[in-house]
Write an enzyme that holds these catalytic residues in place. Structure first.
Site, PDB file in Angstrom:
ATOM      1  N   ARG A 122      -7.635  -3.566  -1.754  1.00  0.00           N
ATOM      2  CA  ARG A 122      -6.983  -2.913  -2.905  1.00  0.00           C
ATOM      3  C   ARG A 122      -6.253  -3.980  -3.708  1.00  0.00           C
ATOM      4  O   ARG A 122      -5.027  -3.991  -3.789  1.00  0.00           O
ATOM      5  CB  ARG A 122      -6.018  -1.830  -2.449  1.00  0.00           C
ATOM      6  CG  ARG A 122      -6.536  -0.688  -1.583  1.00  0.00           C
ATOM      7  CD  ARG A 122      -7.837  -0.085  -1.855  1.00  0.00           C
ATOM      8  NE  ARG A 122      -7.943   1.102  -2.675  1.00  0.00           N
ATOM      9  CZ  ARG A 122      -7.611   2.336  -2.344  1.00  0.00           C
ATOM     10  NH1 ARG A 122      -7.045   2.598  -1.199  1.00  0.00           N
ATOM     11  NH2 ARG A 122      -7.828   3.348  -3.161  1.00  0.00           N
ATOM     12  N   GLN A 127     -10.916  -4.129  -8.117  1.00  0.00           N
ATOM     13  CA  GLN A 127     -10.846  -2.761  -8.641  1.00  0.00           C
ATOM     14  C   GLN A 127     -12.214  -2.234  -9.078  1.00  0.00           C
ATOM     15  O   GLN A 127     -12.515  -1.057  -8.918  1.00  0.00           O
ATOM     16  CB  GLN A 127      -9.859  -2.685  -9.808  1.00  0.00           C
ATOM     17  CG  GLN A 127      -8.424  -2.547  -9.310  1.00  0.00           C
ATOM     18  CD  GLN A 127      -7.398  -2.533 -10.421  1.00  0.00           C
ATOM     19  OE1 GLN A 127      -7.720  -2.751 -11.577  1.00  0.00           O
ATOM     20  NE2 GLN A 127      -6.154  -2.308 -10.049  1.00  0.00           N
ATOM     21  N   ASP A 130     -13.971  -0.782  -6.116  1.00  0.00           N
ATOM     22  CA  ASP A 130     -13.165   0.105  -5.282  1.00  0.00           C
ATOM     23  C   ASP A 130     -13.687   1.547  -5.361  1.00  0.00           C
ATOM     24  O   ASP A 130     -13.252   2.345  -6.195  1.00  0.00           O
ATOM     25  CB  ASP A 130     -11.706   0.007  -5.751  1.00  0.00           C
ATOM     26  CG  ASP A 130     -10.764   0.797  -4.875  1.00  0.00           C
ATOM     27  OD1 ASP A 130     -11.234   1.567  -4.020  1.00  0.00           O
ATOM     28  OD2 ASP A 130      -9.534   0.650  -5.055  1.00  0.00           O
ATOM     29  N   SER A 133     -11.201   4.465  -4.811  1.00  0.00           N
ATOM     30  CA  SER A 133     -10.445   4.853  -6.002  1.00  0.00           C
ATOM     31  C   SER A 133     -11.296   5.647  -6.989  1.00  0.00           C
ATOM     32  O   SER A 133     -10.847   6.657  -7.519  1.00  0.00           O
ATOM     33  CB  SER A 133      -9.878   3.611  -6.712  1.00  0.00           C
ATOM     34  OG  SER A 133      -8.809   3.092  -5.968  1.00  0.00           O
ATOM     35  N   TYR A 226       0.186   1.185   1.925  1.00  0.00           N
ATOM     36  CA  TYR A 226      -0.074   2.523   2.419  1.00  0.00           C
ATOM     37  C   TYR A 226       1.199   3.104   3.034  1.00  0.00           C
ATOM     38  O   TYR A 226       2.141   2.381   3.341  1.00  0.00           O
ATOM     39  CB  TYR A 226      -1.197   2.503   3.463  1.00  0.00           C
ATOM     40  CG  TYR A 226      -2.528   2.160   2.842  1.00  0.00           C
ATOM     41  CD1 TYR A 226      -3.288   3.144   2.230  1.00  0.00           C
ATOM     42  CD2 TYR A 226      -3.004   0.858   2.846  1.00  0.00           C
ATOM     43  CE1 TYR A 226      -4.507   2.841   1.640  1.00  0.00           C
ATOM     44  CE2 TYR A 226      -4.220   0.546   2.258  1.00  0.00           C
ATOM     45  CZ  TYR A 226      -4.969   1.540   1.659  1.00  0.00           C
ATOM     46  OH  TYR A 226      -6.165   1.240   1.073  1.00  0.00           O
TER      47      TYR A 226
END
Ligand code: NAD
Length: 375
Positions: A122, A127, A130, A133, A226
Site C-alpha cells: 500500500r 496504487q 492495488d 483498493s 492497518y
C-alpha cells in the site's frame, strides 16, 4: 519474440469477473504480449469472445495454460491448472495463501513465480496495481445503492407542495477505501453522513467528504497503516459512544476489517434491537463473518424491524467495472516485467518483491499483510 499470456475463465461460484478486458489488449500487445483466452471468459459480464479483438480463444483450460509464459486470473486457479503450467511460468491472481495451503504447495512444487494481487504494497507507487483498493472502492459505492433499495425512504431532503421530507442519516463504520467511497456516495445522494473508524487519521478524511466523525477516544492504530484488535475495555468504551449513533441511523454501512482476523463485531444484538424500525445495515465484511452479531453472510435477513444485507464477493456484482479496473491493475503489474518482448523480473523493485508469493520453488519474504478477506 513475444510473451505468451493466458487468461482463464473464472470457475468459482458467484465469480463473474474476468482478468482481461478489451481495452487492455492493445496495451499488452504493444509490450510484446500475445494473448490467449479461455473460450467464454467474458460471458458472465456479457462480453462475447469476439469483443476481445486480438485474442486467440482456446476451449480447454489445460491446453490454454500449457504454452503460457504468464497466466492471469481473478480467483486462485484450480490445482490441475497449476499442474498444466510450464515449470517456471508466472501466475498473477488473488491467492490468499492462508486459505489455500494445497495451492501454495503446488506452486512451490511446480516452481511457479506467483504474484498474489492482495500482497501489492500500500505505497504510492503501487496504487495503480492495488486491486484491493480498486475493488473496495466499487464495493463501497455499491453498498449505498444496495442499502437505499432496501430502505422505504429516500436519502436526500425533498421539499414538495405537500410538505418536506428530511434527509436520511447514514452511518459508515470502518473508513478504509470502501468506507470512504460509501461516505462520498451517500453524501452525493444527499444523506446526512457520519463516519467512524478506530484510526484517528480517518477523522480528517471523513470531514473532507462532507461527513461528521464519531469520536470515541480510542486510538487503535496498528502496524502498516492497518487497525489492531481492541481490548475488552476499549470495546466497552467504544460501544457506549456508538450506541446512540447506531440507533439514530436509517442506513448503516459497515466495512471494518483487521488483516488475518475475523471481522470485528461493531454492532451487537442489543444495538440492532434498539435501532429504528425500517433501518438497514449493509455489511460489507460478511466474508470475514460480518461486523454485526446478527449478520448472516451471503443473506438478506430481517432481524426484528431491521434489514441486514450481507452480500459476498460484492465487486463481482459489478462485474463489468470490477473487471475493467482489475485487468488494469494486473496490466500495470505486468508492465513492470515486460521489457523488449521478454519477461524480466527486477527483484530489487519493491512492488514486485512484495507482491510475489512464490518463486523458484521457495516462498518469498514473510507476508507483509496476512490474508484476511476475500477478493
Ligand atoms: N497506496 C496507499 O497508500 C494506500 C492504498 C489503499 C489503502 N491504504 C491504507 O491501507 C489501510 C487499509 O485500507 P483498507 O481499505 O484495505 O482497509 P481494511 O479493509 O483493511 O479495513 C477497513 C477499515 O476498517 C477499520 N477498522 C478495523 N477495525 C475496526 C473497528 N474495530 N472499528 C472501526 N473500524 C475498524 C480499519 O481501520 C480500516 O479503515 C488504510 O490505512 C488505508 O488508508 C493505503
Amino acid at each position: 519474440m513475444y510473451v505468451n499470456i493466458a487468461v482463464l475463465k473464472e470457475t468459482r461460484a458467484h465469480e463473474r469477473r474476468v482478468a482481461m478486458t478489451p481495452s487492455v489488449i492493445p496495451k499488452l500487445t504493444k509490450l510484446g504480449g500475445r494473448l490467449h483466452m479461455q473460450t467464454g471468459a467474458g460471458a458472465a459480464i456479457q462480453l462475447a469472445d469476439a469483443a476481445f479483438a486480438g485474442a486467440v480463444f482456446i476451449e480447454d483450460r489445460l491446453a490454454l495454460v500449457a504454452g503460457a509464459d504468464v497466466v492471469l486470473a481473478v480467483q486462485p486457479p484450480a490445482l490441475e491448472v497449476v499442474d498444466a503450467m510450464p515449470e517456471g511460468a508466472i501466475l498473477i491472481s488473488f491467492i490468499y495463501a492462508d486459505r489455500e495451503p494445497a495451492l501454495v504447495k503446488r506452486l512451490l512444487e511446480r516452481k511457479i513465480t506467483c504474484f498474489a494481487m492482495e500482497r501489492a504494497p500500500r505505497i504510492t507507487r503501487a496504487q495503480a496495481m492495488d486491486a484491493l483498493s480498486s475493488q473496495s472502492a466499487l464495493a463501497g459505492y455499491y453498498a449505498v445503492q444496495l442499502g437505499s433499495t432496501h430502505l422505504a425512504r429516500i436519502l436526500p431532503k425533498m421539499t414538495t407542495a405537500a410538505g418536506a421530507i428530511g434527509p436520511a442519516k447514514v452511518l459508515v463504520m470502518g473508513l478504509g477505501v470502501a468506507g470512504l467511497e460509501a461516505m462520498a456516495t451517500a453524501h452525493r445522494l444527499g444523506a446526512v453522513v457520519e463516519g467512524y473508524d478506530v484510526r484517528p487519521e480517518t477523522q480528517e478524511q471523513a470531514l473532507s467528504l462532507g461527513a461528521t466523525f464519531v469520536e470515541t477516544g480510542v486510538d487503535a492504530r496498528g502496524k502498516g497503516g492497518y487497525a489492531r484488535e481492541l481490548t475488552a475495555e476499549e470495546k466497552a468504551k467504544v460501544d457506549a459512544v456508538l450506541t446512540a449513533h447506531i440507533q439514530a441511523a436509517d442506513l448503516i454501512i459497515t466495512t471494518a476489517a483487521i488483516p488475518g482476523r475475523a471481522s470485528p463485531k461493531l454492532i451487537s444484538h442489543a444495538q440492532v434491537a434498539g435501532m429504528k424500525s425500517g433501518a438497514v445495515i449493509v455489511d460489507l465484511s460478511a466474508e470475514g463473518g460480518g461486523n454485526c452479531e446478527d449478520t448472516r453472510p451471503g443473506e438478506t435477513a430481517l432481524v426484528g424491524q431491521v434489514t441486514i444485507v450481507a452480500p459476498l464477493n460484492v465487486p463481482s456484482l459489478l462485474g463489468k467495472d470490477a473487471s475493467e479496473l482489475y485487468a488494469k491493475n494486473q496490466f500495470n503489474l505486468l508492465a513492470l516485467m515486460l521489457k523488449d518482448n521478454v519477461v524480466t523480473i527486477d527483484w530489487s523493485d519493491e512492488v514486485l518483491a512484495k507482491t510475489a508469493l512464490t518463486h523458484a520453488g521457495k516462498l518469498t519474504q514473510p507476508d507483509p499483510k496476512p490474508a484476511a478477506k476475500a477478493a
